[in-house]
Motif scaffolding. Sequence first.
Motif: not given
Length: 251
Positions: A130, A101, A156, A78
């Motif tokens: 992720g 990301e 995230a 994230g």
Amino acid sequence: MSNEKYPWGTFGPWESVDSFTTSHLDARLKPSLSEGLAHAVKTSEEKGLPDIAVSRPQGKFLMLQARLQRVKNVVEVGTLGGYSSIWFAHASPDIRITTIEVNEHHAAVARENLKFAGVDDRVEVIVGSGVDVMAKLVDEVNAGKRDRFGLAFIDADKENNWNYFNHAANMSTPGACLIVDNVVRQGSLADAEFAKTNSRTAGSRLLVENVGKDDRADAVVMQTVGEKSYDGFLMAVVRDDILDYLKNKSV
Ligand code: DHB
Ligand code: MG
């Protein structure tokens, strides 16, 4: 994050305390760090990123954790606009950050922010989901192509909190620190009924339940208030014999 049942974010002296303390304690930050952070905040807003980066004291706390443990390699899930990566990059001159990301626009803004902050040579931004990217990183670590990580910061989609934690533990150094943001969720963490209709709270509950059964790390949830209202993070410390433990588990 406010809703009718969990409104605790709409009042309290927390923002003033954040302002007072940072105005004193951050007075001697390197200008390049202060300017890098300010630039990241400004351009992230201008380029339409959501206002969900960690607060200034939270960012500094992360940096100090990394410094305390003399961490060499950080993995982050994230990236958003790179705000927390900029903090981590200032833990020490040789620390390296691998940050994941899923959103290409966010990653592009982050790369620009990291460059402005002068830390782009030590922060690798990987664009992708992720879970997929972390699985690949675990393979690379196991193949000896990548160093193990001394600190993981998971920030995230909350639905995958446990998957991220699981991968992070498998590519940790002995004694590594794993931090998961936003698990308290204005107190909704403790509300099983609420979690039935809120997948983020459900993801955070699953994380806490699974970490409690996990032999790889000892963990605590610290509740926090501040500019980001009432929330909290889970912090885990990975066992010192993690390498032997993982070796024995895989045979
Ligand atoms: C949200 C996500 C975050 O990581 C955070 O710190 C605050 C809010 C969100 O998705 O709403
Ligand atoms: Mg967060």
